[in-house]
Enzyme design. Structure first.
Site, PDB file in Angstrom:
ATOM      1  N   CYS A  43       0.716  -1.179   0.052  1.00 52.41           N
ATOM      2  CA  CYS A  43      -0.036   0.031   0.009  1.00 52.41           C
ATOM      3  C   CYS A  43       0.771   1.332   0.056  1.00 52.41           C
ATOM      4  O   CYS A  43       0.288   2.293  -0.621  1.00 52.41           O
ATOM      5  CB  CYS A  43      -0.905  -0.058   0.979  1.00 52.41           C
ATOM      6  SG  CYS A  43      -0.322  -0.561   2.571  1.00 52.41           S
ATOM      7  N   HIS A 225      -1.526   0.856   7.160  1.00 56.01           N
ATOM      8  CA  HIS A 225      -2.054   0.787   6.077  1.00 56.01           C
ATOM      9  C   HIS A 225      -1.946   2.343   5.536  1.00 56.01           C
ATOM     10  O   HIS A 225      -2.250   3.431   6.362  1.00 56.01           O
ATOM     11  CB  HIS A 225      -3.615   0.513   5.912  1.00 56.01           C
ATOM     12  CG  HIS A 225      -4.125   0.358   4.502  1.00 56.01           C
ATOM     13  ND1 HIS A 225      -3.817  -0.900   3.801  1.00 56.01           N
ATOM     14  CD2 HIS A 225      -4.986   1.341   3.829  1.00 56.01           C
ATOM     15  CE1 HIS A 225      -4.380  -0.723   2.648  1.00 56.01           C
ATOM     16  NE2 HIS A 225      -5.011   0.584   2.518  1.00 56.01           N
TER      17      HIS A 225
END
Length: 292
Positions: A43, A225
């Protein structure tokens, strides 16, 4: 040896499956690609590349449907090299060269996971590590929303200006202390971490909404994330990169307006998406895909 398509020597070969589906959206009237991810893909790399794609700093061939990790890295490298200062003074050039050298050691981590360490004092406050240089060079703001509420003086006192890693160390030290005030301060700090395990606080969300500039694209860090974030008409939205929505043209952004994960999907113009109606007119992806 040296055949086209071979990864350059000295780099770890891409893992099998390091290919990403390209989703084409209409962004501000222009057909624009964004990169989607399956499972928990890299990510940090995708969040940064998607900022560059939405800024039109990176262009892809109009028929592109799948892209390899190496191609994304190459685009990223080109964007970083393009930041070379026009000023030819020796100091600036040397500084740029040093930054480039530092960045090149960080780039491989983008496809596995970056080590960033938040401070709880502000939405742009991170412990400065070489990883942050990539964001600085590309002029991409990096944000988080894990802040201590100034209206809780006990927590402010316990957490102070420490980073997450330092706070964890402090909690361990305080637990073993003989001084009762230190022990209780450690308990307050521990309670703060437990009560904010979602890594987003109400105060943090308010600060983030206030600090982000209108129309600004950035990267938002939460629970290990990284997401592409934008502020539109005073509201925050995260780019939906889950591959489960690849064919859903009406699902481009997800609102970030509450701490408890309550959110709604929007199209490219930030209008509430009807693609996922309650009656499931178009089949919604299974629940696990929504958890991102």
């Amino acid at each position: 040896p040296g055949a086209a398509g071979e990864p350059p020597r000295g780099q770890p070969p891409a893992r099998e499956g390091d290919f990403y589906c390209v989703k084409w959206i209409s962004w501000k009237g222009e057909r624009t690609p964004v990169i989607t991810q399956s499972e928990n893909g890299p990510c940090p790399l995708l969040a940064i590349i998607n900022v560059l794609l939405l800024r039109w700093k990176v262009k892809l061939p109009p028929q592109k449907e799948v892209i390899a990790a190496e191609e994304l890295m190459a685009h990223l490298g080109n964007c970083i090299l393009a930041t070379q200062p026009r000023d030819t003074s020796e100091g600036l050039q040397l500084n740029f060269q040093q930054n480039i050298n530092d960045t090149m050691t960080v780039l491989p981590k983008l496809s596995t996971g970056l080590d960033v360490n938040v401070r709880f004092t502000g939405v742009s406050d991170f412990e400065y590590t070489p990883e942050c240089i990539v964001f600085d060079l590309l002029n991409i703001p990096l944000y988080h929303g894990w802040l201590v509420d100034p209206q809780s003086p006990e927590q402010v006192q316990a957490v102070g200006k420490l980073s997450y890693n330092q706070l964890v160390e402090k909690i361990i030290t305080c637990k073993q202390a003989s001084d009762s005030s230190l022990v209780s301060e450690g308990l307050v700090a521990e309670q703060f971490l437990e009560s904010t395990a979602s890594q987003l606080t109400f105060h943090g969300l308010c600060e983030l909404t206030a600090r982000a500039r209108e129309g600004e694209l950035g990267v938002f860090f939460r629970n290990n994330h990284f997401s592409t974030i934008i502020k539109h008409k005073g509201h925050l939205y995260l780019l939906v990169t889950d591959q489960g929505f690849l064919q859903e043209e009406g699902v481009v952004w997800e609102s970030l307006h509450s701490v408890d994960g309550d959110s709604c999907f929007c199209d490219t113009d930030f209008h509430l998406s009807h693609a996922l109606g309650k009656d499931g007119a178009t089949a919604a992806p299974p629940d696990h895909r929504l958890q991102q």
